[in-house]
Scaffold this active site. Structure first.
Site: not given
Ligand code: G3P
Length: 215
Positions: A83
């Site tokens: 990533k």
């Molecule tokens: O892993 C990346 C993403 O899915 C993070 O999600 O909920 O922290 O905005 P969130």
């Protein structure tokens, strides 16, 4: 659509892997920090379960450092996707890593133009964060629709990985739009399986079965 768990919890991954519905796992530094374990140990353990796609994020922010970290991460296991954040240096690092055969997941994507660039440098996945857009009053799912349409227009191979999913409707809408992958927290994946009428229906069938003469 492929279903990924967005977690670094081995316990959560084990549970969904056992159900047979899991296609991959995404992690990020915040999710790894919650586990209180060494990053590489966590990634290695997830891969050892047999999960075919496991995203591990670099924390460097310069081209050379991101490339070095990416090369290191991809050697942990063949299932690792590296990533890389969508910053200008991340584009260059992705171009180099993808050119070497590393599968890159470009993360922290918030616009369709960023997704066009991610495809241009050869990213395997592009990760638009829809929940964070919704949180600030923008329409996250509109971004998915735009990216899916643009990628279709040009037969782009980069897969659209819908990230920052917050609830089952996000998953449903992503599938209707033709996104390739949705990554979600454990609780959202659990909710996808549940419906009260299923439970009520099963209870009734089992109760009625008791009235059927046996023997
Ligand atoms: O892993 C990346 C993403 O899915 C993070 O999600 O909920 O922290 O905005 P969130």
């Amino acid at each position: 659509m492929k279903l990924f768990l967005d977690t670094a919890s081995i316990d959560e991954i084990r549970q969904m892997w056992a159900l047979g519905i899991l296609d991959g796992v995404t992690t990020n530094p915040s999710l790894v920090a919650k586990e209180g374990r060494k990053f590489e140990d966590v990634i290695r353990e997830i891969c050892a379960l047999g999960v075919p796609s496991v995203s591990a994020e670099v924390v460097a922010t310069t081209v050379d450092a991101m490339v070095a970290e990416g090369r290191h991460l991809r050697q942990i296991h063949p299932s690792v996707y590296v990533k890389i954040p969508m910053i200008p240096a991340g584009l260059t690092a992705t171009k180099i890593l993808a050119g070497e055969g590393t599968r890159v997941n470009m993360t922290l994507v918030f616009s369709a133009n960023q997704a066009i660039l991610a495809a241009k440098v050869g990213a395997a996945y592009v990760s638009p964060f829809i929940g964070r857009l919704d949180d600030q009053g923008e329409d996250g799912m509109k971004l998915i629709a735009d990216i899916v349409q643009i990628y279709r227009n040009y037969h782009v191979k980069t897969e659209v990985l819908v990230a920052s999913v917050r609830h089952p409707i996000h998953v449903l809408d992503a599938a209707k739009l033709g996104a390739d992958i949705a990554t979600m927290p454990f609780a959202v994946m659990q909710k996808m399986a549940l419906h009260p009428l299923t439970d009520i229906g099963l209870a009734k069938f089992l109760a009625d079965w008791q009235k059927v003469p046996k023997g």
